[in-house]
Design a protein around this motif. Structure first.
Motif, PDB file in Angstrom:
ATOM      1  N   GLU A  82       0.832  -1.202   0.000  1.00  0.00           N
ATOM      2  CA  GLU A  82       0.000   0.000   0.000  1.00  0.00           C
ATOM      3  C   GLU A  82       0.869   1.256   0.000  1.00  0.00           C
ATOM      4  OE1 GLU A  82      -3.440   2.047   2.832  1.00  0.00           O
ATOM      5  OE2 GLU A  82      -2.839  -0.032   3.134  1.00  0.00           O
ATOM      6  N   GLU A  83       0.409   2.258  -0.736  1.00  0.00           N
ATOM      7  CA  GLU A  83       1.167   3.494  -0.842  1.00  0.00           C
ATOM      8  C   GLU A  83       1.410   4.105   0.537  1.00  0.00           C
ATOM      9  OE1 GLU A  83       0.880   7.854  -3.056  1.00  0.00           O
ATOM     10  OE2 GLU A  83      -0.659   6.326  -3.394  1.00  0.00           O
ATOM     11  N   LYS A  84       2.627   4.550   0.763  1.00  0.00           N
ATOM     12  CA  LYS A  84       2.989   5.110   2.056  1.00  0.00           C
ATOM     13  C   LYS A  84       2.487   6.548   2.165  1.00  0.00           C
ATOM     14  CE  LYS A  84       7.227   2.376   2.481  1.00  0.00           C
ATOM     15  NZ  LYS A  84       8.711   2.424   2.576  1.00  0.00           N
ATOM     16  N   PRO A  85       2.209   6.990   3.386  1.00  0.00           N
ATOM     17  CA  PRO A  85       1.833   8.398   3.570  1.00  0.00           C
ATOM     18  C   PRO A  85       3.023   9.293   3.246  1.00  0.00           C
ATOM     19  CG  PRO A  85       2.243   7.363   5.689  1.00  0.00           C
ATOM     20  CD  PRO A  85       2.272   6.262   4.669  1.00  0.00           C
ATOM     21  N   LEU A  86       2.758  10.558   2.971  1.00  0.00           N
ATOM     22  CA  LEU A  86       3.835  11.477   2.634  1.00  0.00           C
ATOM     23  C   LEU A  86       4.819  11.609   3.782  1.00  0.00           C
ATOM     24  CD1 LEU A  86       5.250  13.518   0.857  1.00  0.00           C
ATOM     25  CD2 LEU A  86       3.581  15.240   1.587  1.00  0.00           C
ATOM     26  N   ILE A  87       4.308  11.756   5.008  1.00  0.00           N
ATOM     27  CA  ILE A  87       5.196  11.878   6.163  1.00  0.00           C
ATOM     28  C   ILE A  87       4.816  10.885   7.250  1.00  0.00           C
ATOM     29  CG2 ILE A  87       5.625  14.326   5.708  1.00  0.00           C
ATOM     30  CD1 ILE A  87       3.837  14.936   8.171  1.00  0.00           C
ATOM     31  N   GLU A  88       5.807  10.491   8.030  1.00  0.00           N
ATOM     32  CA  GLU A  88       5.602   9.656   9.219  1.00  0.00           C
ATOM     33  C   GLU A  88       6.471  10.225  10.331  1.00  0.00           C
ATOM     34  OE1 GLU A  88       5.363   5.203   8.128  1.00  0.00           O
ATOM     35  OE2 GLU A  88       6.566   6.095   6.515  1.00  0.00           O
ATOM     36  N   ILE A  89       5.936  10.249  11.542  1.00  0.00           N
ATOM     37  CA  ILE A  89       6.682  10.779  12.687  1.00  0.00           C
ATOM     38  C   ILE A  89       6.778   9.700  13.757  1.00  0.00           C
ATOM     39  CG2 ILE A  89       6.740  12.509  14.523  1.00  0.00           C
ATOM     40  CD1 ILE A  89       5.292  14.415  12.666  1.00  0.00           C
ATOM     41  N   GLU A  90       7.996   9.460  14.218  1.00  0.00           N
ATOM     42  CA  GLU A  90       8.269   8.427  15.215  1.00  0.00           C
ATOM     43  C   GLU A  90       9.066   9.031  16.364  1.00  0.00           C
ATOM     44  OE1 GLU A  90      11.382   4.685  15.609  1.00  0.00           O
ATOM     45  OE2 GLU A  90      10.888   5.496  13.634  1.00  0.00           O
ATOM     46  N   ASN A 105       8.497  10.392   2.735  1.00  0.00           N
ATOM     47  CA  ASN A 105       8.633   9.282   1.797  1.00  0.00           C
ATOM     48  C   ASN A 105       8.829   9.709   0.352  1.00  0.00           C
ATOM     49  OD1 ASN A 105       8.453   6.841   3.476  1.00  0.00           O
ATOM     50  ND2 ASN A 105       6.437   7.622   4.034  1.00  0.00           N
ATOM     51  N   ASP A 106       8.484  10.940   0.014  1.00  0.00           N
ATOM     52  CA  ASP A 106       8.738  11.456  -1.330  1.00  0.00           C
ATOM     53  C   ASP A 106       9.629  12.691  -1.217  1.00  0.00           C
ATOM     54  OD1 ASP A 106       8.782  12.534  -3.863  1.00  0.00           O
ATOM     55  OD2 ASP A 106       6.624  12.352  -4.218  1.00  0.00           O
ATOM     56  N   PRO A 107      10.923  12.559  -1.510  1.00  0.00           N
ATOM     57  CA  PRO A 107      11.855  13.685  -1.324  1.00  0.00           C
ATOM     58  C   PRO A 107      11.589  14.858  -2.258  1.00  0.00           C
ATOM     59  CG  PRO A 107      12.923  11.925  -2.537  1.00  0.00           C
ATOM     60  CD  PRO A 107      11.601  11.372  -2.070  1.00  0.00           C
ATOM     61  N   THR A 108      10.865  14.625  -3.352  1.00  0.00           N
ATOM     62  CA  THR A 108      10.591  15.721  -4.294  1.00  0.00           C
ATOM     63  C   THR A 108       9.523  16.667  -3.765  1.00  0.00           C
ATOM     64  OG1 THR A 108       8.876  14.518  -5.531  1.00  0.00           O
ATOM     65  CG2 THR A 108      11.175  14.195  -6.216  1.00  0.00           C
ATOM     66  N   LYS A 109       8.963  16.360  -2.600  1.00  0.00           N
ATOM     67  CA  LYS A 109       7.937  17.218  -2.000  1.00  0.00           C
ATOM     68  C   LYS A 109       8.525  18.218  -1.009  1.00  0.00           C
ATOM     69  CE  LYS A 109       4.374  14.970  -3.862  1.00  0.00           C
ATOM     70  NZ  LYS A 109       3.416  15.599  -4.798  1.00  0.00           N
ATOM     71  N   ILE A 110       9.844  18.280  -0.933  1.00  0.00           N
ATOM     72  CA  ILE A 110      10.518  19.162   0.025  1.00  0.00           C
ATOM     73  C   ILE A 110      10.983  20.440  -0.675  1.00  0.00           C
ATOM     74  CG2 ILE A 110      12.516  19.412   1.555  1.00  0.00           C
ATOM     75  CD1 ILE A 110      12.366  16.381   2.036  1.00  0.00           C
TER      76      ILE A 110
END
Length: 338
Positions: A82-90, A105-110
């Motif tokens: 399943e497609e990962k969310p754009l961000i995850e916080i741990e 998860n998508d570096p082009t969104k920065i």
């Protein structure tokens, strides 16, 4: 008074006290306020250690980075993960420290965010709320006279959306940068502006040192961790995901801080193949959607005004980030004027 005298004697006359003094000094040396360390170890020793650290930092920025990334193409077969969310916080924690790992998860969104107005930095929470970003982390260093800087004069260079927004170095000089190219690959190390242009740099700030190169940690032990402090660092996995490690500090009972060795190990544990240090100390901050601060910044005055931040957007192409340094020369910017 007796306790104070005994404590001073312990610091200066015992092996364990000397180790503590140098740990305290190293903590200051790796911040922008290294001059305070002279009160702990003396000016001559401070100069010696700063020179040694700078030589190490430079060496850690010269090995050729050969890492590659494998970004999702969007054409994966049905039934794939399943497609990962754009961000995850741990949340992460270790001996003496507590903090967070933000995974993008998508570096082009920065994109690299900068202040909205000329003459003063901006809080990352304000940048996030103003631009509609989904997350933000503090970026590069800045001139900060007597810890009272206005956050508007960056150190080195600032590159946003592929354009040079601020140039504080000579045309042929090299500087330690941390950033991302047009394809989302992280770039960190010592480069000239010409080299950065050839690499297709998209977003970047100046800071150091690089702590992971080609999957290998550059800091060999905790003794080389350059003190304990709040930390911010950026890394990248082979799948392209960008990792931001944000560690709180200077708050006994909650989090004292981490060494760069600690941060390096967190990055390695999360699969980083390249990683570099960003501005830390009281600048360290992690902000989520709407401008909510996730961590606990160490500054007694609250969140700081900064010149740059790495911001994450659902649709970065719709975001306008004007160059507020356009037409200004670095020598004409007063870093202390409020």
């Amino acid at each position: 008074m007796v306790i104070g005298v005994l404590g001073t004697l312990w610091l200066f006359l015992t092996p364990s006290g000397n180790s503590m003094r140098y740990l305290m000094a190293d903590t200051l040396i790796t911040t922008q306020h290294r001059h305070w360390a002279k009160y702990i170890i003396g000016q001559a020793e401070l100069d010696k250690r700063v020179a040694a650290y700078q030589a190490q930092f430079d060496a850690m920025g010269t090995e050729e980075d050969t890492h590659t990334i494998n970004l999702p193409t969007g054409e994966e077969e049905e039934g794939a993960e399943e497609e990962k969310p754009l961000i995850e916080i741990e949340e992460v924690s270790g001996t003496g420290y507590h903090g967070f790992v933000l995974t993008v998860n998508d570096p082009t969104k920065i994109r690299l965010g900068v202040p909205a107005k000329t003459g003063k930095g901006e809080k990352v929470s304000s940048m996030v709320a103003r631009t509609g970003a989904v997350a933000g982390v503090n970026g590069g260093g800045f001139a900060d006279p007597n810890w009272k800087g206005n956050g508007f004069k960056p150190i080195g260079v600032v590159i946003s959306q592929g354009k040079l927004y601020y140039n504080g170095i000579g045309a042929n000089d090299a500087t330690q940068i941390v950033g991302i190219d047009k394809k989302g690959k992280m770039i960190a190390g010592k480069y000239t502006l010409t080299e950065l242009s050839e690499l297709g740099i998209q977003e970047a700030v100046t800071f150091q040192p690089r702590i992971i190169v080609n999957g290998k940690g550059q800091i060999k032990s905790q003794k080389e961790g350059w003190g304990i402090a709040p930390r911010t660092a950026m890394g990248q996995r082979e799948d392209g995901a960008i990792l931001f490690v944000v560690i709180d500090g200077r708050q006994p009972g909650y989090s004292i801080g981490a060494s760069l060795y600690d941060v390096q190990q967190i990055m390695l544990d999360h699969g980083a193949v390249i990683a570099a240090n960003l501005d830390g100390g009281s600048s360290t901050v992690l902000v989520t959607k709407g401008g909510e601060i996730a961590n606990k910044p160490s500054s007694e005055y609250g969140e700081r005004y900064l010149p740059t931040a790495f911001l994450v957007f659902e649709d970065p192409d719709q975001v306008e980030i004007p160059n507020i340094w356009e037409g200004l020369r670095p020598q004409d910017i007063d870093a202390g004027k409020k």
